[in-house]
Design a protein around this motif. Sequence first.
Motif, PDB file in Angstrom:
ATOM      1  N   UNK A   1       0.862  -1.182   0.000  1.00 19.05           N
ATOM      2  CA  UNK A   1       0.000   0.000   0.000  1.00 19.05           C
ATOM      3  C   UNK A   1       0.901   1.236   0.000  1.00 19.05           C
ATOM      4  N   UNK A   2       0.553   2.232  -0.785  1.00 23.76           N
ATOM      5  CA  UNK A   2       1.405   3.413  -0.901  1.00 23.76           C
ATOM      6  C   UNK A   2       0.576   4.696  -0.881  1.00 23.76           C
ATOM      7  N   UNK A   3       1.253   5.788  -0.560  1.00 22.29           N
ATOM      8  CA  UNK A   3       0.668   7.128  -0.645  1.00 22.29           C
ATOM      9  C   UNK A   3       1.797   8.098  -0.921  1.00 22.29           C
ATOM     10  N   UNK A   4       1.521   9.120  -1.721  1.00 17.13           N
ATOM     11  CA  UNK A   4       2.559  10.083  -2.068  1.00 17.13           C
ATOM     12  C   UNK A   4       1.993  11.486  -2.049  1.00 17.13           C
ATOM     13  N   UNK A   5       2.848  12.432  -1.674  1.00 18.51           N
ATOM     14  CA  UNK A   5       2.490  13.848  -1.703  1.00 18.51           C
ATOM     15  C   UNK A   5       3.434  14.527  -2.683  1.00 18.51           C
ATOM     16  N   UNK A   6       2.946  14.864  -3.861  1.00 17.21           N
ATOM     17  CA  UNK A   6       3.793  15.470  -4.870  1.00 17.21           C
ATOM     18  C   UNK A   6       4.628  14.434  -5.598  1.00 17.21           C
ATOM     19  N   UNK A   7       5.502  14.917  -6.454  1.00 18.82           N
ATOM     20  CA  UNK A   7       6.323  14.035  -7.267  1.00 18.82           C
ATOM     21  C   UNK A   7       7.630  13.670  -6.584  1.00 18.82           C
ATOM     22  N   UNK A   8       8.029  14.416  -5.569  1.00 23.25           N
ATOM     23  CA  UNK A   8       9.278  14.143  -4.846  1.00 23.25           C
ATOM     24  C   UNK A   8       9.098  12.897  -3.998  1.00 23.25           C
ATOM     25  N   UNK A   9      10.077  11.990  -4.059  1.00 17.98           N
ATOM     26  CA  UNK A   9       9.976  10.742  -3.313  1.00 17.98           C
ATOM     27  C   UNK A   9      10.009  10.978  -1.806  1.00 17.98           C
ATOM     28  N   UNK A  10      10.456  12.170  -1.373  1.00 18.08           N
ATOM     29  CA  UNK A  10      10.439  12.482   0.063  1.00 18.08           C
ATOM     30  C   UNK A  10       9.035  12.347   0.629  1.00 18.08           C
ATOM     31  N   UNK A  11       8.035  12.632  -0.189  1.00 19.48           N
ATOM     32  CA  UNK A  11       6.650  12.566   0.280  1.00 19.48           C
ATOM     33  C   UNK A  11       5.988  11.228   0.083  1.00 19.48           C
ATOM     34  N   UNK A  12       6.763  10.197  -0.302  1.00 18.54           N
ATOM     35  CA  UNK A  12       6.185   8.878  -0.577  1.00 18.54           C
ATOM     36  C   UNK A  12       6.389   7.931   0.607  1.00 18.54           C
ATOM     37  N   UNK A  13       5.321   7.260   0.976  1.00 15.75           N
ATOM     38  CA  UNK A  13       5.355   6.296   2.079  1.00 15.75           C
ATOM     39  C   UNK A  13       4.726   4.986   1.609  1.00 15.75           C
ATOM     40  N   UNK A  14       5.320   3.878   2.033  1.00 12.41           N
ATOM     41  CA  UNK A  14       4.806   2.555   1.661  1.00 12.41           C
ATOM     42  C   UNK A  14       4.630   1.699   2.905  1.00 12.41           C
ATOM     43  N   UNK A  15       3.580   0.903   2.903  1.00  5.33           N
ATOM     44  CA  UNK A  15       3.339  -0.066   3.976  1.00  5.33           C
ATOM     45  C   UNK A  15       3.163  -1.437   3.332  1.00  5.33           C
ATOM     46  N   UNK A  16       3.928  -2.394   3.816  1.00  7.59           N
ATOM     47  CA  UNK A  16       3.826  -3.772   3.350  1.00  7.59           C
ATOM     48  C   UNK A  16       3.297  -4.625   4.496  1.00  7.59           C
ATOM     49  N   UNK A  17       2.256  -5.381   4.239  1.00  8.57           N
ATOM     50  CA  UNK A  17       1.609  -6.191   5.268  1.00  8.57           C
ATOM     51  C   UNK A  17       1.642  -7.658   4.845  1.00  8.57           C
ATOM     52  N   UNK A  18       2.135  -8.508   5.715  1.00 10.33           N
ATOM     53  CA  UNK A  18       2.206  -9.936   5.408  1.00 10.33           C
ATOM     54  C   UNK A  18       0.815 -10.517   5.202  1.00 10.33           C
ATOM     55  N   UNK A  19       0.716 -11.394   4.210  1.00  8.80           N
ATOM     56  CA  UNK A  19      -0.564 -12.055   3.951  1.00  8.80           C
ATOM     57  C   UNK A  19      -0.977 -12.944   5.115  1.00  8.80           C
ATOM     58  N   UNK A  20      -0.046 -13.252   6.000  1.00  8.40           N
ATOM     59  CA  UNK A  20      -0.377 -14.036   7.190  1.00  8.40           C
ATOM     60  C   UNK A  20      -1.353 -13.302   8.099  1.00  8.40           C
ATOM     61  N   UNK A  21      -1.424 -11.978   7.943  1.00  6.54           N
ATOM     62  CA  UNK A  21      -2.359 -11.179   8.732  1.00  6.54           C
ATOM     63  C   UNK A  21      -3.752 -11.153   8.112  1.00  6.54           C
ATOM     64  N   UNK A  22      -3.881 -11.754   6.944  1.00  6.06           N
ATOM     65  CA  UNK A  22      -5.167 -11.724   6.251  1.00  6.06           C
ATOM     66  C   UNK A  22      -5.247 -10.552   5.291  1.00  6.06           C
ATOM     67  N   UNK A  23      -6.391 -10.399   4.663  1.00  2.00           N
ATOM     68  CA  UNK A  23      -6.556  -9.334   3.681  1.00  2.00           C
ATOM     69  C   UNK A  23      -6.695  -7.974   4.361  1.00  2.00           C
TER      70      UNK A  23
END
Length: 350
Positions: free
Chosen positions: A180-202
């Motif tokens: 899952x990702x979210x970004x503010x503007x085109x600069x990667x400084x404003x980009x955040x990503x979250x990775x969640x294991x499928x072991x936690x379910x959907x």
Amino acid sequence: MRVIGWVLVLVLAAVAALTLDPEWLGRVNDDWAGLTTTYPVNQVIALRPLLAGVFAVSAIIVLVVGVVRKVGFHGGNRTLVLGLVLAAVAVGHGWFLWDRGLDNRAELTADPGLRPDDPGDGSLTVLSYNTRDGDTGVDDIAAAAETNGVDVLVLTETSAELADQVAAFLAGGGESFQVFTAAAGEDVTGATAVLVSSSLGEYVQTTGPATELGAVRVEPATGVGPVVVGVHVVPPASDNTDRWLRDLRAVRGLCTDRGPAGLVLAGDLNATLDHAPLQDLGRCTAAAVDGGVGGIATWPARLPSLIGSTIDHVLVDGDSFETTEALVVDRGDSDHRGLVVRVRPVDQTS
């Protein structure tokens, strides 16, 4: 003249003692609150290890001068008193760091938690890392995750492309992650990503906190499981202190009684536990402190880990989780270190 000298000593001693927690003034008068969020004090208070060193060196110099004056010139009482106060302040700063934890380790113990076919004891392992646009790259991130059995990765200053690459790398080792990702503007400084294991379910992505940089909030589709929030707060430079405070208030709001139960909030908060917005975490607890590494600096990585500022955090709902382990990792060439914490569900029946 002697009276003026003692007044000067008292003023210097008071200023030195106030560096331990400038918010003490706010407890005397509400109008004096917020000093830790006022520029440039907010910059200085973030460097408690440096303050400990500066006061220790200053104390030694002042005490030596005081002893010389006492022995050779039959004076120096005021100098000796000031030296003792400076020494006490240095010890106080050091105690804060020691109390938060300085016992880092190479890796966490064997993961007793989540697996696709075995929930274990329900332990959840979280990695928070500001990768600075891949300066801590795929191999480094994946190694930190695989070595410590990470179930959730929160990666700030990280593009969606890099996050997908990390997920693909981990999938090659048999671990499946939703990205899952979210970004503010085109600069990667404003980009955040979250990775969640499928072991936690959907999981599904919902509206994150109202911060200027990318914020990701994901929740279990079934409603059962932790609510994960990844954030990156703007830095407290002189020209954007107000924006920094707004971001921190938005993040801190998730830890109030109105925030989600089972919260796991991680990321680069650009603030330490000494800044007023993080001094009272409400329902949340600082997992690094509970895990014994809360005194170790996460920025800048080029300095030794006992010098610098602890601005990367994992905050968890204390009613839902308790921290069992934590460590600070240093991989790649990012200007940040990563924080890994392991929490387990609180036994609600006890």
